[in-house]
Write a protein that holds these residues in place. Structure first.
Motif, PDB file in Angstrom:
ATOM      1  N   GLY A  12      49.849 -36.396  24.286  1.00  0.00           N
ATOM      2  CA  GLY A  12      49.385 -36.058  25.252  1.00  0.00           C
ATOM      3  C   GLY A  12      48.823 -37.762  26.325  1.00  0.00           C
ATOM      4  N   PHE A  15      51.740 -36.578  28.876  1.00  0.00           N
ATOM      5  CA  PHE A  15      51.318 -35.158  29.608  1.00  0.00           C
ATOM      6  C   PHE A  15      50.588 -36.212  30.774  1.00  0.00           C
ATOM      7  CE2 PHE A  15      52.535 -32.450  26.896  1.00  0.00           C
ATOM      8  CZ  PHE A  15      53.030 -31.202  28.016  1.00  0.00           C
ATOM      9  N   THR A  56      43.291 -36.993  22.650  1.00  0.00           N
ATOM     10  CA  THR A  56      44.393 -35.544  22.513  1.00  0.00           C
ATOM     11  C   THR A  56      43.757 -34.912  21.425  1.00  0.00           C
ATOM     12  OG1 THR A  56      46.124 -36.474  24.137  1.00  0.00           O
ATOM     13  CG2 THR A  56      46.434 -34.609  23.031  1.00  0.00           C
ATOM     14  N   GLN A  58      44.643 -30.585  19.450  1.00  0.00           N
ATOM     15  CA  GLN A  58      45.407 -29.668  19.266  1.00  0.00           C
ATOM     16  C   GLN A  58      45.137 -28.249  19.283  1.00  0.00           C
ATOM     17  OE1 GLN A  58      49.578 -29.760  17.146  1.00  0.00           O
ATOM     18  NE2 GLN A  58      50.259 -28.176  18.203  1.00  0.00           N
ATOM     19  N   VAL A  82      42.357 -33.980  26.653  1.00  0.00           N
ATOM     20  CA  VAL A  82      44.088 -33.362  26.500  1.00  0.00           C
ATOM     21  C   VAL A  82      44.054 -32.247  25.137  1.00  0.00           C
ATOM     22  CG1 VAL A  82      46.008 -33.375  26.906  1.00  0.00           C
ATOM     23  CG2 VAL A  82      45.312 -35.187  27.740  1.00  0.00           C
ATOM     24  N   THR A  83      43.616 -31.252  25.768  1.00  0.00           N
ATOM     25  CA  THR A  83      44.108 -30.173  25.253  1.00  0.00           C
ATOM     26  C   THR A  83      45.230 -29.594  24.246  1.00  0.00           C
ATOM     27  OG1 THR A  83      42.467 -29.472  24.775  1.00  0.00           O
ATOM     28  CG2 THR A  83      43.611 -27.867  23.888  1.00  0.00           C
ATOM     29  N   LEU A  84      45.676 -30.071  23.696  1.00  0.00           N
ATOM     30  CA  LEU A  84      47.563 -29.412  23.766  1.00  0.00           C
ATOM     31  C   LEU A  84      47.956 -27.467  23.007  1.00  0.00           C
ATOM     32  CD1 LEU A  84      49.519 -32.686  22.650  1.00  0.00           C
ATOM     33  CD2 LEU A  84      49.596 -31.655  25.219  1.00  0.00           C
ATOM     34  N   TYR A  85      48.422 -26.687  22.815  1.00  0.00           N
ATOM     35  CA  TYR A  85      48.685 -25.922  22.277  1.00  0.00           C
ATOM     36  C   TYR A  85      49.367 -25.970  21.625  1.00  0.00           C
ATOM     37  CZ  TYR A  85      44.532 -25.026  25.252  1.00  0.00           C
ATOM     38  OH  TYR A  85      43.796 -24.953  26.113  1.00  0.00           O
ATOM     39  N   TYR A  91      50.458 -24.893  29.205  1.00  0.00           N
ATOM     40  CA  TYR A  91      50.623 -26.821  29.822  1.00  0.00           C
ATOM     41  C   TYR A  91      48.970 -26.337  29.403  1.00  0.00           C
ATOM     42  CZ  TYR A  91      54.100 -24.904  33.287  1.00  0.00           C
ATOM     43  OH  TYR A  91      54.982 -25.429  33.404  1.00  0.00           O
ATOM     44  N   PRO A  92      49.203 -28.483  28.839  1.00  0.00           N
ATOM     45  CA  PRO A  92      47.550 -28.529  27.902  1.00  0.00           C
ATOM     46  C   PRO A  92      46.293 -28.272  29.103  1.00  0.00           C
ATOM     47  CG  PRO A  92      49.704 -30.521  28.862  1.00  0.00           C
ATOM     48  CD  PRO A  92      49.824 -28.947  29.368  1.00  0.00           C
ATOM     49  N   ASP A  93      45.964 -28.393  28.424  1.00  0.00           N
ATOM     50  CA  ASP A  93      43.993 -28.420  29.697  1.00  0.00           C
ATOM     51  C   ASP A  93      43.486 -30.294  29.818  1.00  0.00           C
ATOM     52  OD1 ASP A  93      43.750 -25.730  30.182  1.00  0.00           O
ATOM     53  OD2 ASP A  93      43.183 -25.344  28.489  1.00  0.00           O
ATOM     54  N   TYR A  94      42.994 -30.319  30.376  1.00  0.00           N
ATOM     55  CA  TYR A  94      42.842 -31.596  30.914  1.00  0.00           C
ATOM     56  C   TYR A  94      40.952 -31.782  31.802  1.00  0.00           C
ATOM     57  CZ  TYR A  94      47.687 -32.285  31.647  1.00  0.00           C
ATOM     58  OH  TYR A  94      49.377 -32.482  31.135  1.00  0.00           O
TER      59      TYR A  94
END
Length: 154
Positions: A12, A15, A56, A58, A82-85, A91-94
């Protein structure tokens, strides 16, 4: 693919630093023992700078925080959630918010949570755990990357 919690946090931060660099700003990731500041960012000439704390998760849009967030009043500190998938092709969401706005929101939200009874009607007990769920906040307090970099440009 689920990844280790510690690696999620590190990813996170990188990114966020990469996004700032991609937009033409300096982004320096601090050492792991820098309490409360993960990235220092500024415009190229260094005349305007900000501190960033990155949180961050997931595959979730909720973040666990500590009680000390309620006391956040630093003028030029921002939080980037941050959201990682698990799917590496996504792509991550912020979510970006000013630290003092976040602190106020968390404090008020927690006080309201304590006032309302639990699932079985019981009085809730205070803990040091707080949760940030952006779906409950005034959306005008949240920033896009464009809005945040406008601040850096000042």
């Amino acid at each position: 693919m689920k990844i280790n919690k510690q690696l999620v946090g590190v990813a996170g931060e990188y990114f966020v630093a990469a996004e700032l660099s991609r937009r033409g700003y300096l982004a320096a990731i601090t050492l792991r023992n820098s309490d409360g500041v993960d990235i220092l960012t500024s415009n190229i000439d260094g005349s305007k700078s900000f501190a960033i704390q990155v949180k961050t998760t997931q595959d979730k849009k909720k973040w666990v925080l500590n009680k000390k967030i309620e006391d956040e009043v630093t003028k030029d500190k921002y939080f980037v959630f941050v959201t990682l998938y698990s799917d590496p092709s996504k792509y991550p969401d912020y979510i970006i918010i000013k630290g003092s706005d976040l602190g106020k929101f968390i404090k008020e939200g927690h006080q309201n949570w304590l006032k309302n009874p639990g699932k079985k009607g019981q009085q809730r007990k205070d803990t040091s755990i707080r949760e940030f769920n952006p779906s409950y906040i005034d959306q005008s307090k949240l920033m896009s990357w464009d809005g945040f970099v406008d601040l850096i440009e000042g």
